[in-house]
Scaffold this motif. Structure first.
Motif, mmCIF file in Angstrom:
data_model
loop_
_atom_site.group_PDB
_atom_site.id
_atom_site.type_symbol
_atom_site.label_atom_id
_atom_site.label_comp_id
_atom_site.label_asym_id
_atom_site.label_seq_id
_atom_site.Cartn_x
_atom_site.Cartn_y
_atom_site.Cartn_z
ATOM 1 N N UNK A 44 0.840 -1.425 -0.165
ATOM 2 C CA UNK A 44 0.075 -0.003 -0.040
ATOM 3 C C UNK A 44 0.979 1.241 -0.053
ATOM 4 N N UNK A 45 1.791 1.344 0.560
ATOM 5 C CA UNK A 45 2.911 2.519 0.879
ATOM 6 C C UNK A 45 3.569 2.619 -0.474
ATOM 7 N N UNK A 46 3.858 1.607 -1.127
ATOM 8 C CA UNK A 46 4.500 1.689 -2.439
ATOM 9 C C UNK A 46 3.614 2.168 -3.620
ATOM 10 N N UNK A 66 11.325 -8.753 -9.333
ATOM 11 C CA UNK A 66 10.055 -8.808 -9.659
ATOM 12 C C UNK A 66 8.985 -7.836 -8.970
ATOM 13 N N UNK A 67 9.253 -7.387 -7.783
ATOM 14 C CA UNK A 67 8.586 -6.593 -7.139
ATOM 15 C C UNK A 67 8.736 -5.057 -7.822
ATOM 16 N N UNK A 68 9.901 -4.836 -8.163
ATOM 17 C CA UNK A 68 10.117 -3.613 -8.882
ATOM 18 C C UNK A 68 9.350 -3.623 -10.345
ATOM 19 N N UNK A 124 1.580 6.381 -7.147
ATOM 20 C CA UNK A 124 0.568 7.226 -7.720
ATOM 21 C C UNK A 124 1.005 8.697 -7.362
ATOM 22 N N UNK A 125 1.319 8.948 -6.231
ATOM 23 C CA UNK A 125 1.721 10.322 -6.050
ATOM 24 C C UNK A 125 2.737 10.881 -6.888
ATOM 25 N N UNK A 126 3.785 10.185 -7.157
ATOM 26 C CA UNK A 126 4.875 10.668 -8.090
ATOM 27 C C UNK A 126 4.428 10.864 -9.438
#
Length: 618
Positions: A243-245, A299-301, A250-252
């Motif tokens: 959620x934090x990422x 994979x996460x990135x 999204x904000x960027x």
């Protein structure tokens, strides 16, 4: 209040006169025709046997005759889209429709199919009910799917329409399978009515996918906007971190244009055994990724890159768009030469957003840029097809690759990403670091989406780009976009103190140029590179390679080629359509490049400052 006596006397006489003559003032007339009630369109979607992969659809069209030509023609045409926006291929959704029937005011009426995606209902009655079934057994972001675990609706593949009624509100009532409790969609909820949603018109409906089942979900707020993430599939993840990422990405992304156009946003994420991708929508997106997408940092990135891409489409494509990309013709191809901007520059931003959000170091981002250039420069098709032609031909080539595609085409995604990078650099250099690609996005958003409420033409885009860059961009548009000539990359990288260097080196090893796949333990040629030894000497796709110089190959052709020198001659025995052929082949120089971005010697302070501006180095 005091009344005038003379006024009362005259009013009394007028009332008596009107009573005897039947006369009334215009505003008191009661014989004006009452306007007909507005048409309404409601879809009721049920799924009583999800294991059979069928959605049952009831389309209720009320008061339709008065808003169409049905009174004159005695029929009304019901249509199914043949494609969905964002995926540029005619998909023939009507192929999955069956059991089409119609009733008018509760009684059956005749209907017939009049073309591949249209049914004619012979009735002039106001109230029609259309029923049909949709087979949905293809889980992609472009198609619909239902099984015992969940249902997913790509609206263009499920909801039919009436041409004249498309601008009107469309309501959807979902009747989930008895064991399912959740629905996720960007559609607006109708207050007080369970599982009932409304779109202001058909275009919004098509742009609002629907997930149905018992998925997990979590929420976060970004840019002051509530976001929901619906997660289908058995997958392990750290909800707090994810959620934090999401929020960071999204904000960027929102900083590019500086204004968020939504009141809410929905991510629908399918975790599947294989495959992946995404499809953008007006206030939502559908993502497909592997079940182990969150297992490693790489994979996460990779997944966050997909999130950034589809989320940035909120602006680029859904609002900043070529004029051809809306309003849509759902029955035919919608052609544009600027998918390199719509999709390719979104690919540029996916990595640029992650750099700005701190997920990539400057060095890692430079590696991504160099790899993108390596990819397109190693594809023979980059000297055959322009990126504008690639955009236009998406409908017949982009989604239908064959064994020769690498020789004749270039992806508007991959080359468009590179073009986004060099256009950004051109604007930075042309404005001495005062402006960037962001400023171009803001100008297009403000001028065409907000002010003129339309898309832009190719000429208008070029004019806007040159306005922001502060100079003519003939080098960019004439060479990079509309020709197959080599791009002078270093002219773009020099202002930021970098040079593009081919580090592959010249090898004495020979190059065959044939790719193979293993079929039943045999090496079968699957691709042949244009200009290579295999291409020139006549090895063909589909050839089974049996031996090289009399030695049996088995399933590993490359093992027999490795270490051979440029100019060395081989005899390749192949099985071609059941016949044995000996093919003499002369190995050629390896043409493959490997680029890296390196600092220029003796960089100036101005170059260093522009580099820092470009890569958000503080």
């Amino acid at each position: 209040m005091k009344k005038n006596a003379r006024h009362v006397y005259l009013l009394t006489l007028w009332t008596l006169f009107a009573a005897f003559t039947g006369y009334s003032t215009p505003r008191e007339r009661t014989d004006e025709p009452t306007p007909p009630p507005a048409p309404t369109i409601t879809y009721v979607v049920s799924m009583p046997e999800p294991q059979t992969h069928y959605f049952e659809v009831e389309m209720q069209v009320k008061n339709a005759a008065s808003a169409t030509n049905a009174r004159k023609t005695n029929y009304i045409d019901i249509k199914m889209p043949v494609w969905t926006p964002g995926s540029y291929l005619i998909r023939e959704y009507a192929k999955n429709v069956e059991a089409f029937t119609a009733t008018a005011n509760g009684s059956p009426v005749r209907s017939e199919k009049i073309r591949k995606n249209a049914w004619r209902v012979y009735s002039a009655d106001n109230d029609l009910t259309i029923r049909y079934r949709v087979y949905a057994n293809e889980l992609t972001v472009r198609t619909s799917f239902i099984d015992a675990d969940h249902g997913y609706i790509t609206p263009a593949s499920v909801f039919m329409y009436v041409d004249a009624l498309k601008p009107l509100p469309h309501r959807v009532i979902i009747q989930p399978y008895k064991e399912w409790k959740k629905v996720a969609t960007g559609l607006k909820v109708v207050d007080g009515q369970a599982y009932t949603y409304e779109a202001q018109d058909y275009d919004i409906l098509v742009d609002s996918p629907i997930e149905i089942g018992n998925h997990n979900s979590f929420t976060f707020t970004a840019s002051g906007i509530p976001h929901t993430v619906a997660m289908f599939g058995e997958v392990l993840y750290d909800e707090k971190r994810l959620a934090a990422d999401y929020k960071r990405v999204c904000e960027t992304a929102a900083t590019v244009v500086g204004e968020h156009p939504c009141t809410d946003y929905t991510f629908i994420v399918h975790h599947i055994p294989q495959g992946g991708g995404g499809l953008e929508h007006l206030n939502s997106t559908v993502l497909e990724t592997y079940r182990n997408a969150y297992a490693t940092e790489a994979s996460y990135k990779g997944f966050l890159t997909l999130v950034a891409h589809e989320y940035f489409h909120l602006w680029n494509v859904k609002r900043i768009r070529p004029v051809a990309l809306g309003p849509f013709d759902y029955e035919n191809e919608n052609y544009t030469t600027m998918l390199w901007l719509a999709e390719g520059c979104t690919s540029f931003y996916e990595d640029y957003i992650l750099r700005r959000a701190g997920f990539h170091t400057p060095e890692a981002y430079l590696g991504i840029v160099a790899n993108d250039i390596t990819q397109i420069e190693n594809q023979p098709g980059t000297r055959v097809q322009t990126v504008s032609e690639s955009s236009f031909d998406a409908w017949i080539k982009g989604y239908r690759p064959n064994e020769n595609s690498a020789n004749t085409t270039i992806s508007y995604y991959s080359k468009g990403s590179v073009l986004g990078t060099i256009l950004n650099l051109a604007i930075l250099a042309g404005s001495n670091g005062e402006r960037s690609m962001d400023d171009l996005m803001r100008l297009l958003y403000t001028e065409y989406y907000k002010k003129q409420k339309r898309g832009f033409t190719d000429a208008e885009f070029r004019q806007a780009a040159e306005q922001v860059a502060g100079r003519k961009l003939d080098d960019f548009f004439t060479i990079a976009v509309n020709s197959t000539n080599p791009i002078d990359y270093n002219a773009y990288f020099a202002p930021v103190g970098l040079q593009l260097v081919n580090v592959a080196g010249k090898s004495a090893d020979g190059f065959l140029g044939a790719g193979t796949t293993v079929q039943n333990g045999k090496a079968v040629i699957s691709s042949v590179r244009r200009g290579s030894a295999a291409y020139a000497d006549g090895l063909n796709v589909g050839d089974e390679v049996i031996s090289v110089d009399g030695v049996r190959v088995g399933d590993d052709l490359l093992r027999f080629i490795g270490g051979r020198r440029v100019g060395e001659k081989l005899t390749v025995l192949v099985n071609r359509a059941g016949l044995l052929r000996e093919i003499p082949v002369t190995l050629t120089q390896n043409p493959l490049l490997s680029y890296r971005l390196e600092p220029l010697p003796n960089r100036t302070d101005a170059q260093k400052a522009l580099y820092n501006k470009w890569l958000y180095v503080k």
